[in-house]
Enzyme design. Sequence first.
Site, short mmCIF file in Angstrom:
data_model
loop_
_atom_site.label_atom_id
_atom_site.label_comp_id
_atom_site.label_asym_id
_atom_site.label_seq_id
_atom_site.Cartn_x
_atom_site.Cartn_y
_atom_site.Cartn_z
N HIS A 117 6.48 -3.76 4.99
CA HIS A 117 5.30 -2.91 4.72
C HIS A 117 4.10 -2.59 5.68
O HIS A 117 3.28 -1.95 4.97
CB HIS A 117 4.82 -3.31 3.40
CG HIS A 117 5.80 -3.21 2.52
ND1 HIS A 117 6.31 -2.23 1.37
CD2 HIS A 117 6.94 -4.30 1.97
CE1 HIS A 117 7.24 -2.43 0.61
NE2 HIS A 117 7.64 -3.73 0.80
N LYS A 159 -7.78 4.23 -2.93
CA LYS A 159 -6.73 3.49 -2.10
C LYS A 159 -7.66 2.06 -1.79
O LYS A 159 -8.55 2.18 -2.11
CB LYS A 159 -6.20 3.87 -0.91
CG LYS A 159 -7.12 4.72 -0.21
CD LYS A 159 -6.58 5.31 1.05
CE LYS A 159 -6.07 6.54 0.99
NZ LYS A 159 -4.58 6.69 0.89
N ARG A 160 -6.76 1.14 -1.54
CA ARG A 160 -7.75 -0.22 -0.99
C ARG A 160 -8.55 0.26 -0.11
O ARG A 160 -8.46 1.50 0.91
CB ARG A 160 -6.92 -1.23 -0.47
CG ARG A 160 -6.05 -1.93 -1.69
CD ARG A 160 -6.93 -2.49 -2.39
NE ARG A 160 -7.68 -3.78 -1.86
CZ ARG A 160 -7.39 -4.93 -2.04
NH1 ARG A 160 -6.79 -5.42 -3.18
NH2 ARG A 160 -8.12 -6.07 -1.53
N LYS A 178 -7.82 2.83 7.05
CA LYS A 178 -7.46 3.87 5.96
C LYS A 178 -8.67 5.13 6.09
O LYS A 178 -8.56 6.35 5.64
CB LYS A 178 -7.48 3.66 4.36
CG LYS A 178 -6.22 2.57 4.37
CD LYS A 178 -6.36 2.26 2.78
CE LYS A 178 -5.01 1.24 2.85
NZ LYS A 178 -3.59 1.94 2.29
N THR A 219 1.86 5.61 -0.83
CA THR A 219 2.30 6.07 -2.17
C THR A 219 1.57 6.75 -3.17
O THR A 219 1.78 7.75 -3.75
CB THR A 219 3.16 5.07 -3.02
OG1 THR A 219 1.96 3.92 -3.27
CG2 THR A 219 4.20 4.44 -2.31
N LYS A 234 2.21 10.62 -5.36
CA LYS A 234 1.56 10.91 -6.84
C LYS A 234 0.68 12.05 -6.64
O LYS A 234 0.70 12.91 -7.60
CB LYS A 234 0.72 9.60 -7.18
CG LYS A 234 1.63 8.46 -7.37
CD LYS A 234 0.63 6.95 -7.33
CE LYS A 234 1.82 6.08 -7.10
NZ LYS A 234 0.61 4.73 -6.66
C1 26V Z 1 -2.61 -6.72 4.25
C2 26V Z 1 -3.82 -7.23 4.84
C3 26V Z 1 -4.08 -8.48 4.62
C4 26V Z 1 -4.76 -9.17 5.71
C5 26V Z 1 -5.89 -8.13 6.39
C6 26V Z 1 -5.45 -6.88 6.63
C7 26V Z 1 -4.20 -6.18 5.99
C8 26V Z 1 -3.87 -5.03 5.91
C9 26V Z 1 -2.91 -4.45 5.39
C10 26V Z 1 -2.14 -5.47 4.50
C11 26V Z 1 -1.16 -4.66 3.57
C12 26V Z 1 -0.09 -5.51 3.53
C13 26V Z 1 1.29 -4.83 2.85
C14 26V Z 1 1.21 -3.65 2.17
O1 26V Z 1 0.58 -3.69 1.01
N1 26V Z 1 1.77 -2.61 2.62
C15 26V Z 1 1.42 -1.29 2.10
O2 26V Z 1 2.79 -0.97 1.44
C16 26V Z 1 2.98 0.15 0.52
C17 26V Z 1 4.19 0.28 -0.06
O3 26V Z 1 5.26 0.25 1.01
C18 26V Z 1 2.77 1.34 1.58
O4 26V Z 1 2.95 2.55 0.89
C19 26V Z 1 1.59 1.26 2.37
O5 26V Z 1 1.53 2.11 3.23
C20 26V Z 1 1.39 -0.30 3.22
O6 26V Z 1 -0.01 -0.38 3.63
#
Ligand code: 26V
Length: 745
Positions: free
Chosen positions: A295, A480-481, A486, A588, A592
């Site tokens: 992801h 979004k987060r 982003k 996602t 939506k």
């Molecule tokens: C996690 C972290 C944690 C440490 C600091 C930076 C950082 C950056 C990104 C993440 C994301 C971890 C995985 C995640 O949530 N990915 C999301 O998954 C969604 C479902 O597939 C997707 O739509 C998003 O684009 C993706 O960011």
Amino acid sequence: MKKFEEELQKLNADNKDAITLYREISELAMESLRERISPPAERNAYYLSIEYLLGRSFYNNLMELGVLDSTKRILAEKGIDINVFEEIEDAALGNGGLGRLAACFLDSAAALGLPLYGYGIRYKYGLFKQKLEDGRQIELPDDWQRYGDPWSVRRENEKRVVEFADFSVTAVPYDIPVIGKRVNTLRLFQAEGSDEAKKISEWLYPPDDTEEGKLLRLRQEYFFSAAAIGELTERHAARYGKNFDAFPQHNTLQLNDTHPVIAVAELIRLLTEKYGASFKNAVNIAKASFNYTNHTVLPEALECWNESLVKKILPKIADIIERLNKIQEKELKALGCTKEEIADMAIYRNGTFAMANLAVYMSSAVNGVAALHTEILKNGLFRNAYRVFPDKFRNKTNGVTKRRWLMLCNPELADLIDKTAGKGWRDADSDYSALIGKTDGITKEFTEVKSEKKRQLFNHIAKHEGITIPNGFLVYAQVKRLHEYKRQFMTAFAIYELYVMLKNKSITNFYPSVFIFGAKSAPSYRRAKAIIKFINEIASLVNNDPEVSDKLKVVFVQNYNVSYAEKIVPGTDVSLQVSTAGLEASGTGNMKFMMNGAVTCGTMDGANVEIVEHAGRENNYIFGATVQEIEALKNGGYNPNAVLAENELHRKAVESLVDGSFSDGGTGEFKELYNSLTVGASWHKPDQYYILNDLESYVNALLAINRDYAEGKVFARKQLENVARSSYFSSDRTIKEYAQDIWHI
Ligand code: 26V
């Protein structure tokens, strides 16, 4: 469902508060579900995920049971407005996209009648609740079970023990029904036992910036993985005996990112220790059972576990992973890989276990979550593995459930679709592509629906944020987060530039607009928090300036979550999806919004690429550097200061961080933000997300939208074309693809 309705009729609602009623009605619904839980099939799929962002179950479940309207009516007869249950907390056992995707997938599988079971953790506290004080994020604990949890059933008889080297913990299952053609279950394990045992399921994503935090996170990962694997192996032995060769025939397990990858080692441990399999045989069984979804490609988000940490609490698991590393090395050598290639794919490197590499090596199928993302996995992050094992790789573009994200949150639009294209689309096996070709005739009705959804949203915002937005405003939303990649920061600059241009009258005829932000920042992510503060400083400048406040407004909503999204998404005209190309795996939220008739203003990133492929580039607003262009900038010595030197507006916007226009209360965070763009830091170059590179084309896209919107019908048509062509982004489609190509269920 007659029984439920009869019981509801009989329910005495006098002098009961919303919470008591909520519990009693939910219990009635659970009662009616009891005999409907579907038995497992001969072959079942299991979704292993450390997060599930469920949101509210109440309305959704009543809708799935087909009693939402009758409940509304019966309650109204008792003098109760069904909306009172909006005070019930969301179940927010996830951070963002990854957790919400898990929830949409379970919903779709049940709707399609597919046997997909979820496994996860029943956190006592979910994602923190966010408040804004003086424009800053404050975190409060999310005690989501405070009013009870009527949608879960505790399975006392099915609890099991999970052992760590230093102590053991009891995993108690709680089952949540997932309602559709089948009624499947999401099984969440709660940790019980000693105080240290209980801690394991206390918090979602404990801060992992300390050794203690890391250890707790590792325990969580092993805790639910081991509980799930323990259960599945025991069930297999009970049904088919101790020969596990047929295990992969009956079970297929999907690893949602790397958090549950430790389950692979746990399966090998159990097969070898308890069921007498040879190591080699166990490895083959595991390989045939697991699949992995990636992801993210952000390096800081790829999990690596310190070998010493794993050894300390899970010595046998550490041994197994080391053995897998040796087997992998031998195999890759035999296949003629170079030293460098082997090092790149290695499971064990620099004293750590690279969990993504372990996942790729040990899975039958590896998938990305949008076409572009999968290409990046094949040509970038996993390029070597792709060369050696090309058949493992496939794409599964994400989707969202049309039940929650259209039927439930936008019944007005759903009705319009019924009238135009018939009701058949509501079935999971069907869709609303019949709308294609019919959009021209319904622009007026669509505009009415959109205006109504905006009114509802503005009322909600007035109530919760105390900000009034005049009816008729054009709505741009970025929810979004909060993360630098982003680029909410870029939107903040764009708004500031619009403000400056409105003030100096270099833009006239600007259609009155509101920018809505919703975002939570990780509690320890200082820069993200500074960006929240900066956006709120801009909001108070703009909203309090009588010269512009009838044309431009900015709202940062508090505590953005699934339920808030259900209000914002239908009431938005323009979906802002502006990540640096190559970094948003899919997104996602973009889907939506599309489904609810917002145009996308975004970069060629993640699923945006497929959104414009389906809905037409002419019906969306694409701007900014492509992945290839970003690559070229990276290699060509990008210089944001040169951009600033040339563009006075950008300079003014960026300087506003340090020239006294805004105050960060003396914390120095705005100066730090300024430096992140102009000088960089020890760990990154200046403007590492190419904000200044894309800013000008972003502002131009926002202005083009603003002009087009003023033309009315033409814009409504673009919005409707997005609705009509959004069927592809239903998670029903995604789940069918997983079922056919990966799970074979
Ligand atoms: C996690 C972290 C944690 C440490 C600091 C930076 C950082 C950056 C990104 C993440 C994301 C971890 C995985 C995640 O949530 N990915 C999301 O998954 C969604 C479902 O597939 C997707 O739509 C998003 O684009 C993706 O960011």
